[in-house]
Design an enzyme around this catalytic site. Structure first.
Site, PDB file in Angstrom:
ATOM      1  N   ASP A 114       0.837  -1.199   0.000  1.00 35.05           N
ATOM      2  CA  ASP A 114       0.000   0.000   0.000  1.00 35.05           C
ATOM      3  C   ASP A 114       0.876   1.253   0.000  1.00 35.05           C
ATOM      4  O   ASP A 114       2.099   1.167   0.179  1.00 35.05           O
ATOM      5  CB  ASP A 114      -0.982  -0.004   1.190  1.00 35.05           C
ATOM      6  N   ASN A 169      -7.979  -1.618  13.835  1.00 34.49           N
ATOM      7  CA  ASN A 169      -9.371  -1.819  13.414  1.00 34.49           C
ATOM      8  C   ASN A 169      -9.517  -3.048  12.516  1.00 34.49           C
ATOM      9  O   ASN A 169     -10.560  -3.272  11.924  1.00 34.49           O
ATOM     10  CB  ASN A 169      -9.917  -0.575  12.703  1.00 34.49           C
ATOM     11  N   HIS A 221      -7.682  -3.691   9.753  1.00 38.04           N
ATOM     12  CA  HIS A 221      -7.352  -3.546   8.332  1.00 38.04           C
ATOM     13  C   HIS A 221      -6.086  -4.334   7.982  1.00 38.04           C
ATOM     14  O   HIS A 221      -5.220  -4.550   8.825  1.00 38.04           O
ATOM     15  CB  HIS A 221      -7.259  -2.077   7.897  1.00 38.04           C
ATOM     16  N   GLU A 259      -9.742  -1.327   4.476  1.00 43.01           N
ATOM     17  CA  GLU A 259     -10.421  -0.886   5.693  1.00 43.01           C
ATOM     18  C   GLU A 259     -11.704  -1.696   5.903  1.00 43.01           C
ATOM     19  O   GLU A 259     -12.149  -2.420   4.999  1.00 43.01           O
ATOM     20  CB  GLU A 259     -10.757   0.610   5.564  1.00 43.01           C
TER      21      GLU A 259
END
Ligand code: GLP
Length: 237
Positions: free
Chosen positions: A67, A134, A136, A141
């Site tokens: 990413d 979270n 991801h 996401e």
């Protein structure tokens, strides 16, 4: 699924390095993706040390970025490309290893070309991923479709808070490009690293509960038939 509950940073980094070295021994031309962030720093130190001792080589490997931020005001400073150069140095940037950069570019043609390069490599042999607090993976996401490939994503408020705690909201990048869950779930092997503050919840969700929940993207990888999870033991106690 193999789970290594590592006690201490050294054990955590050694377990990750051993898994990666094993995959490289089995296939020196490994096509792999590598994460950034705090989680793999020690692992990369261990890889660099093994590389310096000529015990490990990625020279025939193909590395795909996982990413990258878009709209990063300080680019290239703070970018994931810069992170990989800083932490992996000659392990990857040695003139031989094929490095596929994810440009900070939202041009659909560039993103499609990245997917084409992944396809031409025959897909990933090994996806090494960290996990955000979270859930991801890469910048997939919560709610990311499992069929998604390389694309532009909006970063969640929680991710921005975790990654830019000291940067004023107006100066934080809002978007990123990320490899999609389709490529991560179809990698021939997955090495998931879970480490760091605020990760107890996601560690327990992944290891104690199981089951796939699109709200926690990393759970999509739990069904993988060749999954190794290295987790800081303290997160589960
Ligand atoms: C980052 C990256 C991921 C990384 C994850 C965890 O934002 N997009 O590739 O694995 O979030 O980061 P950290 O290891 O710093 O907790």
């Amino acid at each position: 699924m193999r789970v290594v509950r590592a006690r201490g940073a050294e054990a955590f980094d050694a377990a990750g390095a051993a898994a990666l070295a094993g995959a490289l021994r089995a296939k020196p031309t490994l096509a792999l993706t590598l994460p950034t962030g705090g989680t793999p720093r020690g692992l990369y130190r261990a890889l660099a040390a093994a590389h310096a001792r000529a015990e490990l080589s990625l020279e025939r490997a193909r590395v795909f970025m996982l990413d990258e931020y878009l709209d990063l005001a300080t680019y290239p400073e703070g970018s994931f490309a810069a992170y990989l150069r800083e932490h992996l140095g000659e392990v990857v940037f040695n003139g031989s290893t094929r490095f596929h950069a994810l440009a900070p570019d939202d041009d659909p043609a560039r993103l499609a070309a990245y997917d084409r390069a992944l396809d031409e490599a025959g897909g990933l042999d090994l996806a090494v991923v960290g996990v955000g607090r979270n859930g991801h993976v890469g910048f997939n996401e919560p709610g990311s479709p499992v069929t998604a490939r390389t694309r532009v994503v909006e970063l969640s408020a929680d991710t921005l808070e975790a990654n830019f705690p000291d940067v004023a909201a107006a100066r934080r990048p809002r978007r990123a490009v990320t490899m999609g869950l389709a490529d991560l779930t179809s990698a021939r092997a997955v090495l998931m690293l879970i480490k760091g503050e605020g990760k107890s919840g996601v560690a327990r969700r992944l290891l104690d509960e199981g089951g796939v929940d699109p709200a926690v993207p990393a759970t999509h990888l739990l069904a993988h038939r060749d999954l190794t999870i290295v987790v800081e033991a303290g997160l589960l106690s």
